[in-house]
Design an enzyme around this catalytic site. Structure first.
Site, short mmCIF file in Angstrom:
data_model
loop_
_atom_site.label_atom_id
_atom_site.label_comp_id
_atom_site.label_asym_id
_atom_site.label_seq_id
_atom_site.Cartn_x
_atom_site.Cartn_y
_atom_site.Cartn_z
N TYR A 175 0.87 -1.22 0.00
CA TYR A 175 0.23 0.06 -0.13
C TYR A 175 0.77 1.15 -0.12
O TYR A 175 0.66 2.10 -0.84
CB TYR A 175 -1.01 -0.01 1.16
CG TYR A 175 -2.15 1.00 1.21
CD1 TYR A 175 -2.97 1.28 0.75
CD2 TYR A 175 -1.88 2.17 2.29
CE1 TYR A 175 -4.02 2.01 0.69
CE2 TYR A 175 -2.77 3.24 2.35
CZ TYR A 175 -3.72 3.14 1.27
OH TYR A 175 -4.74 4.26 1.50
N1 LIG Z 1 -10.26 5.32 4.69
C1 LIG Z 1 -9.03 5.87 4.86
O1 LIG Z 1 -8.72 6.21 6.11
C2 LIG Z 1 -8.39 6.26 3.73
C3 LIG Z 1 -7.17 6.89 4.20
C4 LIG Z 1 -6.22 7.19 2.90
C5 LIG Z 1 -6.51 6.98 1.72
N2 LIG Z 1 -7.81 6.51 1.54
C6 LIG Z 1 -7.98 5.98 0.10
O2 LIG Z 1 -9.25 6.38 -0.22
C7 LIG Z 1 -10.03 5.54 -1.24
C8 LIG Z 1 -11.25 4.96 -0.88
O3 LIG Z 1 -11.05 4.41 0.48
P1 LIG Z 1 -12.29 4.00 1.53
O4 LIG Z 1 -11.72 4.07 2.89
O5 LIG Z 1 -13.45 4.83 1.08
O6 LIG Z 1 -12.24 2.39 1.12
P2 LIG Z 1 -13.70 1.53 0.84
O7 LIG Z 1 -14.73 1.97 1.82
O8 LIG Z 1 -13.05 0.03 1.06
O9 LIG Z 1 -14.17 1.81 -0.78
C9 LIG Z 1 -13.28 1.18 -1.62
C10 LIG Z 1 -14.02 1.01 -2.88
O10 LIG Z 1 -13.36 0.62 -4.04
C11 LIG Z 1 -14.25 -0.07 -4.70
N3 LIG Z 1 -13.31 -1.34 -5.43
C12 LIG Z 1 -12.73 -2.22 -4.90
N4 LIG Z 1 -12.02 -3.14 -5.62
C13 LIG Z 1 -12.33 -2.37 -6.79
C14 LIG Z 1 -11.90 -2.97 -8.16
N5 LIG Z 1 -11.30 -3.81 -8.62
N6 LIG Z 1 -12.37 -1.90 -9.19
C15 LIG Z 1 -12.90 -0.91 -8.89
N7 LIG Z 1 -13.26 -0.44 -7.72
C16 LIG Z 1 -12.88 -1.48 -6.58
C17 LIG Z 1 -15.10 -0.68 -3.91
O11 LIG Z 1 -16.34 -0.65 -4.69
P3 LIG Z 1 -17.39 -1.94 -5.31
O12 LIG Z 1 -16.92 -2.93 -4.38
O13 LIG Z 1 -18.48 -1.33 -5.20
O14 LIG Z 1 -16.57 -2.15 -6.61
C18 LIG Z 1 -15.24 0.29 -2.70
O15 LIG Z 1 -16.29 1.18 -2.95
C19 LIG Z 1 -8.79 4.41 -1.50
O16 LIG Z 1 -8.21 4.78 -2.71
C20 LIG Z 1 -7.90 4.55 -0.35
O17 LIG Z 1 -6.72 3.98 -0.33
C21 LIG Z 1 -8.50 5.86 2.51
#
Ligand SMILES: NC(=O)c1ccc[n+]([C@@H]2O[C@H](COP(=O)([O-])OP(=O)(O)OC[C@H]3O[C@@H](n4cnc5c(N)ncnc54)[C@H](OP(=O)(O)O)[C@@H]3O)[C@@H](O)[C@H]2O)c1
Length: 266
Positions: A175
């Site tokens: 990551y």
């Molecule tokens: N939450 C945090 O603390 C945090 C911090 C830093 C960065 N981020 C970044 O923010 C972004 C969103 O994170 P989040 O916390 O909202 O995660 P999340 O709730 O797990 O959401 C991730 C999304 O990615 C989609 N996904 C998974 N595999 C995929 C694939 N193969 N193709 C297309 N879509 C896919 C899923 O949608 P479906 O299952 O509907 O396809 C899901 O809606 C990510 O890039 C993460 O690295 C998050």
């Protein structure tokens, strides 16, 4: 000669008439991003791997613009291409791409296999391929465009081993590699595409854990590492997202904006 009046703040942030394609729209941060884009007036094309989840994300969005849903699996290059084409067909064009989707990896530096590590980096490949599809589409239309990559503070700093020890896997080495690459890819693409009118920026969230999906003890430890002593809430990313997507950010390209409660300021 009379000068054109300066645009107002309201005009600069207004996305009326723009179309945004957002991947991972069903997720914790993605659903808030979708709301933000719709609230700013954009037509939103929500992407998910699953048609039912995409439609559910679509139902949640406010008008007045009409929104659309497409199936898009970023780990499958044919699906990326068909999802992009379906989005253009449904909405007529795309002006903004938010590369937010993320296939997660539960393994850390102690147990990840080579195949798993390499697959995880495929998330960056898809961010690039989708960005290039938008770039080529914008050049063909002779229209400006904005690409927003979702990075992470973990693309800029290492994590604290003691925040995770004894509770769960450490934040994955793949990551950190992935997000560092996305931050730097942003700069590279921004430079190459600047004269085409395609801006490329990265929004890097700090800690936004989706409780109760993660151990509470870990959240408490993370809070102690933050200058603000608390975790971020998804709506705290909305303003920066719209800044980068809209004309308010028309002179911003190649930047990585960290929204992290001061985490990287220590
Ligand atoms: N939450 C945090 O603390 C945090 C911090 C830093 C960065 N981020 C970044 O923010 C972004 C969103 O994170 P989040 O916390 O909202 O995660 P999340 O709730 O797990 O959401 C991730 C999304 O990615 C989609 N996904 C998974 N595999 C995929 C694939 N193969 N193709 C297309 N879509 C896919 C899923 O949608 P479906 O299952 O509907 O396809 C899901 O809606 C990510 O890039 C993460 O690295 C998050």
């Amino acid at each position: 000669m009379s000068q054109q009046p300066e645009p107002t703040v309201q005009q600069l942030f207004d996305l009326t008439g723009r179309v945004a394609l957002l991947t991972g729209a069903s997720g914790y941060l993605g659903s808030s991003f979708a709301q933000a884009l719709a609230e700013a007036g954009a037509t939103v094309v929500v992407g998910s791997r699953d048609v039912a989840r995409a439609k559910e994300a679509l139902q949640a969005l406010p008008g007045p613009a009409q929104h659309h849903a497409v199936v898009l699996d970023q780990m499958d290059h044919a699906s990326l291409e068909s999802g992009f084409r379906a989005a253009v067909k449904a909405a007529g064009k795309i002006d903004i791409l938010v590369n937010n989707g993320h296939e997660a990896l539960g393994k850390d530096l102690t147990n990840v296999t080579g195949e798993e590590f390499t697959r995880h980096l495929g998330n960056a490949t898809s961010y690039f391929l989708l960005a290039r599809l938008l770039h080529d589409h914008a050049v063909e239309r002779k229209a400006p465009a904005s690409v927003i990559m979702i990075g992470s503070m973990y693309g800029v700093v290492g994590s604290y081993p003691d925040a995770y020890a004894g509770l769960c896997n450490a934040s994955p080495v793949a990551y950190h590699t992935l997000k560092g690459g996305i931050v730097h890819m942003t700069r590279h693409l921004a430079v190459y595409w600047a004269t085409d009118g395609v801006r490329v920026n990265c929004l890097s969230p700090g800690p936004f854990p989706n409780e109760p999906r993660v151990p509470h003890e870990m959240v408490e430890r993370l809070c102690s590492k933050s200058p603000m002593k608390r975790m971020g809430k998804p709506h705290e990313l909305k303003g920066t997202l719209i800044l980068l997507a809209s004309d308010a950010g028309s002179y911003i390209t190649g930047q990585n904006i960290l929204i992290d409660g001061g985490w990287t300021a220590w």
